[in-house]
Scaffold this motif. Sequence first.
Motif, short mmCIF file in Angstrom:
data_model
loop_
_atom_site.label_atom_id
_atom_site.label_comp_id
_atom_site.label_asym_id
_atom_site.label_seq_id
_atom_site.Cartn_x
_atom_site.Cartn_y
_atom_site.Cartn_z
N THR A 161 32.37 -30.01 -4.58
CA THR A 161 31.93 -30.76 -3.39
C THR A 161 31.47 -32.14 -3.83
OG1 THR A 161 29.65 -29.99 -3.61
CG2 THR A 161 31.13 -28.64 -2.27
N THR A 163 28.69 -33.60 -3.27
CA THR A 163 27.30 -33.58 -3.77
C THR A 163 27.24 -33.17 -5.23
OG1 THR A 163 26.49 -33.03 -1.55
CG2 THR A 163 25.03 -32.57 -3.40
N GLN A 188 34.44 -31.82 1.02
CA GLN A 188 33.26 -31.96 1.88
C GLN A 188 32.03 -32.32 1.06
OE1 GLN A 188 33.03 -28.18 3.87
NE2 GLN A 188 34.61 -28.71 5.37
N GLU A 189 31.01 -32.85 1.77
CA GLU A 189 29.77 -33.25 1.11
C GLU A 189 29.09 -32.05 0.43
OE1 GLU A 189 27.42 -36.48 -0.01
OE2 GLU A 189 29.28 -36.44 1.16
N GLY A 190 29.04 -30.92 1.13
CA GLY A 190 28.49 -29.71 0.55
C GLY A 190 26.97 -29.64 0.57
N ASP A 191 26.45 -28.48 0.17
CA ASP A 191 25.00 -28.26 0.17
C ASP A 191 24.33 -29.05 -0.95
OD1 ASP A 191 25.19 -26.47 2.27
OD2 ASP A 191 25.56 -24.77 0.93
N PRO A 192 23.05 -29.38 -0.76
CA PRO A 192 22.33 -30.09 -1.82
C PRO A 192 22.17 -29.23 -3.07
CG PRO A 192 20.83 -29.45 -0.07
CD PRO A 192 22.21 -29.17 0.43
N THR A 194 19.95 -27.82 -6.14
CA THR A 194 18.56 -27.54 -6.48
C THR A 194 18.44 -27.42 -7.99
OG1 THR A 194 18.21 -26.34 -4.41
CG2 THR A 194 16.62 -25.95 -6.18
N TYR A 211 15.21 -15.54 -5.33
CA TYR A 211 15.96 -16.38 -4.39
C TYR A 211 17.06 -15.56 -3.72
CZ TYR A 211 18.63 -20.43 -2.72
OH TYR A 211 19.30 -21.34 -1.94
N LYS A 219 18.94 -13.90 5.69
CA LYS A 219 20.23 -14.25 6.29
C LYS A 219 21.25 -13.13 6.22
CE LYS A 219 19.65 -19.20 5.63
NZ LYS A 219 20.28 -20.49 5.21
N TYR A 221 22.82 -11.74 3.68
CA TYR A 221 23.90 -11.81 2.70
C TYR A 221 24.02 -10.50 1.92
CZ TYR A 221 24.06 -16.93 3.25
OH TYR A 221 24.20 -18.19 3.75
#
Length: 252
Positions: A161, A163, A188-192, A194, A211, A219, A221
Motif C-alpha cells: 500500500t 502508506t 490504495q493508501e491503506g491503513d496506517p 503502527t 491486539y 470486530k 475476526y
Amino acid sequence: KEMGLEPKEVRPRDIRFRISNAKNQMITPQEYESKFIRSSLDEIAVQVYRIYLARLRQSNAMDFDDLLLLPIELFEDYPEVLEKYQQYFRYLLIDEYQDTNRAQYVVAKMLASAHRNITVVGDDAQSIYSFRGADITNILNFKEDYPDAAEIALEQNYRSTATILKCADSVIKKNKKQLEKTLWTENQEGDPVTLLENYDQFDEANRISNYIHQLRLRKGYSPNDFAVLYRTNYQSRAFEESLRKKGINYQL
C-alpha cells in the motif's frame, strides 16, 4: 580434536564460518594471520584453515567456496583458459547483485571484461547478508567499473500500500550511501502503520497476542484473518507461548 581443542568450547561451526568468510573475501591463511587476527578464536581459525586446505588438496576435493576461488586462480595463472570462457559466456546476467561477495564480484568482472555484456539486478536497500560476506560496494560502485552501462530504476511498487511504501522509503532515505530512487505505487493508501517498541521478545509477543485477542472480540475476526511474520525460526517460540495462553489457535 587433533589440535587438543574441545569442540564444545571451540565450536567447529564458528571456525567454519571464519574460514568461509575469509575465502569469500579471497583472504589466504597468510593474509588472515597478518591482518585479520582479532581474537583467540581467529588464531585457532587460521591454524585450522591451513590444515583444512592441505586436507582438501590431499583428498582432491573442493568445498563450496572453492568453486569460485579456484577458477579465479586458474584464470589468473592461465589467461588462455579465461579467454575460452569469456568467449563461451558472452552475456552475463546476475540477480540479487547487492548480496554478492568479493569472489563473486571478481569472477564476474573477469568473465565480462572481454565483451562487457553484463546486466545486474539488485536493490542496495535490501542488502542483508554482510554477515555472510556480501559487499554492498559491489552494487554501489557498479557504474565505476562499467561507466557506459545504462541504469534503469525500477521504482514502481506493485505489492505494498502507499502508506507502507512511504514508511519504508522514509527509513531507506537515511542510508548514508545509496543509489537514489523514488518509490511509488498506484495501490490504495491503506491503513496506517503502527510501530511497537518492546522491552524484549516476550513483551512483543504478548502485546501482539493481546491486539489479536481484542480485534477478535471487538470486530469478530477469526484466527485466519491474522498473520505474524518473523525473521528467524527461534522467534516463533515466544509468539506460540503467548498465543496458547490467550487460547488463540495458530498454524506455524
